[in-house]
Design a protein around this motif. Structure first.
Motif, PDB file in Angstrom:
ATOM      1  N   PRO A 187      40.339  43.789  34.588  1.00 47.74           N
ATOM      2  CA  PRO A 187      40.671  44.083  35.981  1.00 47.74           C
ATOM      3  C   PRO A 187      39.522  44.846  36.638  1.00 47.74           C
ATOM      4  O   PRO A 187      38.878  45.671  36.001  1.00 47.74           O
ATOM      5  N   CYS A 188      39.297  44.560  37.896  1.00 51.92           N
ATOM      6  CA  CYS A 188      38.248  45.274  38.637  1.00 51.92           C
ATOM      7  C   CYS A 188      38.686  46.718  38.865  1.00 51.92           C
ATOM      8  O   CYS A 188      39.804  46.956  39.314  1.00 51.92           O
ATOM      9  N   PRO A 189      37.818  47.692  38.559  1.00 53.07           N
ATOM     10  CA  PRO A 189      38.197  49.094  38.795  1.00 53.07           C
ATOM     11  C   PRO A 189      38.357  49.421  40.279  1.00 53.07           C
ATOM     12  O   PRO A 189      39.030  50.386  40.627  1.00 53.07           O
ATOM     13  N   ALA A 190      37.752  48.635  41.144  1.00 47.87           N
ATOM     14  CA  ALA A 190      37.837  48.927  42.580  1.00 47.87           C
ATOM     15  C   ALA A 190      39.057  48.284  43.230  1.00 47.87           C
ATOM     16  O   ALA A 190      39.806  48.949  43.932  1.00 47.87           O
ATOM     17  N   CYS A 191      39.279  46.986  42.995  1.00 46.96           N
ATOM     18  CA  CYS A 191      40.372  46.296  43.688  1.00 46.96           C
ATOM     19  C   CYS A 191      41.515  45.915  42.755  1.00 46.96           C
ATOM     20  O   CYS A 191      42.571  45.496  43.222  1.00 46.96           O
ATOM     21  N   GLY A 192      41.311  46.027  41.435  1.00 47.36           N
ATOM     22  CA  GLY A 192      42.380  45.764  40.489  1.00 47.36           C
ATOM     23  C   GLY A 192      42.642  44.305  40.194  1.00 47.36           C
ATOM     24  O   GLY A 192      43.534  43.987  39.408  1.00 47.36           O
ATOM     25  N   GLU A 220      30.505  41.979  37.485  1.00 47.98           N
ATOM     26  CA  GLU A 220      30.695  41.973  38.928  1.00 47.98           C
ATOM     27  C   GLU A 220      32.053  41.372  39.251  1.00 47.98           C
ATOM     28  O   GLU A 220      32.466  40.350  38.671  1.00 47.98           O
ATOM     29  N   CYS A 221      32.740  41.997  40.194  1.00 43.22           N
ATOM     30  CA  CYS A 221      34.027  41.461  40.654  1.00 43.22           C
ATOM     31  C   CYS A 221      33.766  40.311  41.630  1.00 43.22           C
ATOM     32  O   CYS A 221      33.001  40.469  42.582  1.00 43.22           O
ATOM     33  N   GLU A 222      34.415  39.179  41.396  1.00 46.50           N
ATOM     34  CA  GLU A 222      34.211  38.033  42.282  1.00 46.50           C
ATOM     35  C   GLU A 222      35.029  38.160  43.566  1.00 46.50           C
ATOM     36  O   GLU A 222      34.889  37.373  44.472  1.00 46.50           O
ATOM     37  N   HIS A 223      35.884  39.183  43.627  1.00 45.29           N
ATOM     38  CA  HIS A 223      36.700  39.369  44.831  1.00 45.29           C
ATOM     39  C   HIS A 223      36.046  40.341  45.813  1.00 45.29           C
ATOM     40  O   HIS A 223      35.956  40.071  47.000  1.00 45.29           O
ATOM     41  N   CYS A 224      35.589  41.485  45.312  1.00 45.42           N
ATOM     42  CA  CYS A 224      35.072  42.504  46.226  1.00 45.42           C
ATOM     43  C   CYS A 224      33.603  42.837  45.979  1.00 45.42           C
ATOM     44  O   CYS A 224      33.018  43.619  46.713  1.00 45.42           O
ATOM     45  N   GLY A 225      33.008  42.270  44.915  1.00 47.99           N
ATOM     46  CA  GLY A 225      31.592  42.511  44.658  1.00 47.99           C
ATOM     47  C   GLY A 225      31.299  43.808  43.924  1.00 47.99           C
ATOM     48  O   GLY A 225      30.141  44.139  43.689  1.00 47.99           O
ATOM     49  N   HIS A 226      32.336  44.541  43.544  1.00 47.84           N
ATOM     50  CA  HIS A 226      32.133  45.791  42.816  1.00 47.84           C
ATOM     51  C   HIS A 226      31.454  45.495  41.476  1.00 47.84           C
ATOM     52  O   HIS A 226      31.789  44.529  40.808  1.00 47.84           O
ATOM     53  N   GLU A 227      30.506  46.356  41.105  1.00 41.27           N
ATOM     54  CA  GLU A 227      29.814  46.173  39.837  1.00 41.27           C
ATOM     55  C   GLU A 227      30.144  47.309  38.897  1.00 41.27           C
ATOM     56  O   GLU A 227      30.298  48.456  39.319  1.00 41.27           O
TER      57      GLU A 227
HETATM   58 ZN   LIG Z   1      37.133  43.952  42.932  1.00 40.76          ZN
END
Ligand SMILES: [Zn+2]
Length: 74
Positions: A49-54, A19-26
């Motif tokens: 890196p988060c695939p959604a927000c990087g 889970e991304c701690e910035h945007c919650g993307h899983e």
């Molecule tokens: Zn993210």
């Protein structure tokens, strides 16, 4: 990213739900590509890196730990 939970585990190889701690993307890793040792938990997971927000994990994000201590051979 941070490890939210383990979906499957075989010895030290596991499939993780992150889970991304910035945007919650899983995101789920594809297969058993995660490795349950301290290095992976401390250094590898936060560098994803988060695939959604990087973004990557903040340095002060709480770290997860392996279930099996390093000195145990499985
Ligand atoms: Zn993210």
């Amino acid at each position: 990213m941070r490890l939210k939970k383990k979906l499957k585990q075989s010895r030290r190889d596991f499939q993780g739900l992150y889970e991304c701690e910035h945007c919650g993307h899983e995101v789920t890793d594809q297969g058993l590509r995660s490795y349950d040792d301290a290095y992976f938990h401390l250094y590898v997971i936060p560098s994803f890196p988060c695939p959604a927000c990087g973004k990557k994990a903040d340095p002060n994000t709480p770290k997860t730990a392996p279930d099996v201590p390093a000195h145990i051979v499985i």
